[in-house]
Design a protein around this motif. Structure first.
Motif, mmCIF file in Angstrom:
data_model
loop_
_atom_site.group_PDB
_atom_site.id
_atom_site.type_symbol
_atom_site.label_atom_id
_atom_site.label_comp_id
_atom_site.label_asym_id
_atom_site.label_seq_id
_atom_site.Cartn_x
_atom_site.Cartn_y
_atom_site.Cartn_z
ATOM 1 N N MET A 1 0.834 -1.199 0.000
ATOM 2 C CA MET A 1 0.000 0.000 0.000
ATOM 3 C C MET A 1 0.865 1.243 0.000
ATOM 4 S SD MET A 1 -2.517 1.214 3.087
ATOM 5 C CE MET A 1 -2.644 2.947 3.482
ATOM 6 N N ALA A 2 0.491 2.281 -0.791
ATOM 7 C CA ALA A 2 1.225 3.535 -0.788
ATOM 8 C C ALA A 2 1.016 4.262 0.533
ATOM 9 C CB ALA A 2 0.742 4.411 -1.947
ATOM 10 N N ASP A 3 2.028 5.069 0.896
ATOM 11 C CA ASP A 3 1.905 5.795 2.155
ATOM 12 C C ASP A 3 0.700 6.732 2.111
ATOM 13 O OD1 ASP A 3 4.132 4.570 3.108
ATOM 14 O OD2 ASP A 3 5.503 6.151 2.461
ATOM 15 N N PRO A 4 -0.209 6.633 3.110
ATOM 16 C CA PRO A 4 -1.385 7.511 3.124
ATOM 17 C C PRO A 4 -0.983 8.929 3.478
ATOM 18 C CG PRO A 4 -1.292 6.234 5.134
ATOM 19 C CD PRO A 4 -0.190 5.713 4.249
ATOM 20 N N PRO A 5 -1.775 9.914 3.102
ATOM 21 C CA PRO A 5 -1.489 11.298 3.501
ATOM 22 C C PRO A 5 -1.550 11.455 5.005
ATOM 23 C CG PRO A 5 -3.693 11.104 2.574
ATOM 24 C CD PRO A 5 -3.018 9.793 2.330
ATOM 25 N N LYS A 99 -10.828 -9.026 6.280
ATOM 26 C CA LYS A 99 -9.656 -9.270 5.443
ATOM 27 C C LYS A 99 -9.960 -9.046 3.959
ATOM 28 C CE LYS A 99 -7.730 -12.624 8.706
ATOM 29 N NZ LYS A 99 -7.257 -14.018 8.912
ATOM 30 N N ASP A 100 -11.195 -8.713 3.668
ATOM 31 C CA ASP A 100 -11.603 -8.421 2.296
ATOM 32 C C ASP A 100 -11.393 -6.933 2.045
ATOM 33 O OD1 ASP A 100 -12.865 -7.919 -0.096
ATOM 34 O OD2 ASP A 100 -14.575 -9.224 0.315
ATOM 35 N N SER A 101 -10.477 -6.594 1.148
ATOM 36 C CA SER A 101 -10.146 -5.186 0.915
ATOM 37 C C SER A 101 -11.341 -4.398 0.386
ATOM 38 C CB SER A 101 -8.973 -5.085 -0.068
ATOM 39 O OG SER A 101 -9.297 -5.706 -1.303
ATOM 40 N N GLN A 102 -12.166 -5.021 -0.426
ATOM 41 C CA GLN A 102 -13.344 -4.333 -0.938
ATOM 42 C C GLN A 102 -14.356 -4.070 0.177
ATOM 43 O OE1 GLN A 102 -13.691 -3.067 -3.920
ATOM 44 N NE2 GLN A 102 -11.689 -3.831 -4.550
ATOM 45 N N VAL A 174 -8.759 7.904 2.510
ATOM 46 C CA VAL A 174 -7.669 6.945 2.318
ATOM 47 C C VAL A 174 -8.197 5.645 1.726
ATOM 48 C CG1 VAL A 174 -5.890 5.587 3.496
ATOM 49 C CG2 VAL A 174 -6.284 7.965 4.170
ATOM 50 N N ALA A 175 -9.343 5.180 2.227
ATOM 51 C CA ALA A 175 -9.915 3.928 1.723
ATOM 52 C C ALA A 175 -10.299 4.045 0.249
ATOM 53 C CB ALA A 175 -11.145 3.552 2.553
ATOM 54 N N ALA A 176 -10.722 5.239 -0.168
ATOM 55 C CA ALA A 176 -11.114 5.425 -1.563
ATOM 56 C C ALA A 176 -9.917 5.414 -2.504
ATOM 57 C CB ALA A 176 -11.881 6.741 -1.711
ATOM 58 N N GLU A 177 -8.726 5.742 -1.981
ATOM 59 C CA GLU A 177 -7.547 5.870 -2.837
ATOM 60 C C GLU A 177 -6.596 4.687 -2.742
ATOM 61 O OE1 GLU A 177 -5.759 9.503 -1.637
ATOM 62 O OE2 GLU A 177 -7.449 10.763 -2.272
ATOM 63 N N THR A 178 -6.604 3.982 -1.617
ATOM 64 C CA THR A 178 -5.641 2.900 -1.404
ATOM 65 C C THR A 178 -6.343 1.696 -0.795
ATOM 66 O OG1 THR A 178 -5.076 3.719 0.804
ATOM 67 C CG2 THR A 178 -3.737 4.528 -1.042
ATOM 68 N N MET A 179 -5.580 0.639 -0.581
ATOM 69 C CA MET A 179 -6.081 -0.568 0.067
ATOM 70 C C MET A 179 -5.457 -0.698 1.451
ATOM 71 S SD MET A 179 -8.212 -2.121 -1.930
ATOM 72 C CE MET A 179 -8.681 -2.306 -3.656
ATOM 73 N N PHE A 180 -6.298 -0.915 2.462
ATOM 74 C CA PHE A 180 -5.811 -1.115 3.818
ATOM 75 C C PHE A 180 -5.332 -2.553 3.990
ATOM 76 C CE2 PHE A 180 -8.662 2.478 5.138
ATOM 77 C CZ PHE A 180 -7.650 3.266 5.670
#
Length: 221
Positions: A1-5, A99-102, A174-180
């Motif tokens: 995952m990319a670093d969140p803001p 555990k489901d990213s969606q 953050v959830a809209a842009e990346t995956m936790f």
């Protein structure tokens, strides 16, 4: 995952909650010094009919029909708040543990919508209708400890909710842009779970106070 803001904090909502608290404190002061909070003096413990027979005119008191309408509105908003917070708690737990990213992404996006467009209006509406109920009935706003306790609990819920909105919006962005992953922003993600669970308990306390109406008059009673 990319670093969140970076999390921006909550300065905007601190100011808003402070303004709300100041306005409500001023309202309470006005109530105390104008006598709107309920009848004072001899006969204040008598039912409204007895007081009227004795010539003791009370401040603005709602008619029975209007009182029932206001009570129905207050109960409806409060029960709606309970259901909305319970649903929010389910979403917060799903976002933290799934555990489901969606599923996680959907949970945080739904949390923001629920908080902003369901919980906030319901809580504010219950606060306003509660004030109307207190000021328009013989119970008064500051005459009985259980009424004061309900007001304080409602204020706590409102302020904490406003303080949490910034964090909820941040997690949704953050959830809209990346995956936790399971560990990403864990400390921030557990906060809505804790606050929603605590808020649910706090919202249940006024229900018990309204049903049992514990005895005890304040100095203004």
């Amino acid at each position: 995952m990319a670093d969140p803001p970076d999390y921006p904090g909550t300065p905007r909502w601190v100011k808003i909650s402070g303004i709300i608290a100041i306005v409500l404190v001023l309202l309470a002061i006005v109530v105390v010094f104008t006598g709107i909070g309920g009848p004072h003096g001899p006969g204040r413990h008598l039912p409204p009919s007895s007081a009227t027979e004795l010539g003791m005119q009370q401040p603005w008191i709602m008619t029975p029909g209007l009182r029932k309408f206001a009570l129905t509105a207050h109960v409806a908003w409060w029960v709606g708040s309970l259901g909305a917070v319970a649903g929010f708690l389910v979403l917060a737990v799903a976002g933290l543990t799934s555990k489901d990213s969606q599923m996680v992404r959907a949970a945080y996006l739904a949390m923001e919508l629920t908080a902003c467009y369901v919980i906030v209006p319901l809580v504010l509406a219950s606060l306003v209708t509660g004030l109307v109920q207190s000021l328009g009935t013989p119970w008064g706003l500051l005459r009985h400890y259980w009424v004061v306790a309900k007001l304080l609990l409602n204020l706590v819920v409102t302020v904490v909710l406003l303080l949490q909105l910034e964090l909820i919006g941040y997690l949704a962005d953050v959830a809209a842009e990346t995956m936790f992953s399971n560990t990403d922003l864990y400390g921030l993600r557990i906060s809505p779970v804790i606050h929603a669970a605590g808020g649910l308990l706090v919202l249940l306390l006024p229900v018990a106070l309204s049903l049992y109406k514990p005895r005890g008059l304040t100095p203004y009673g």
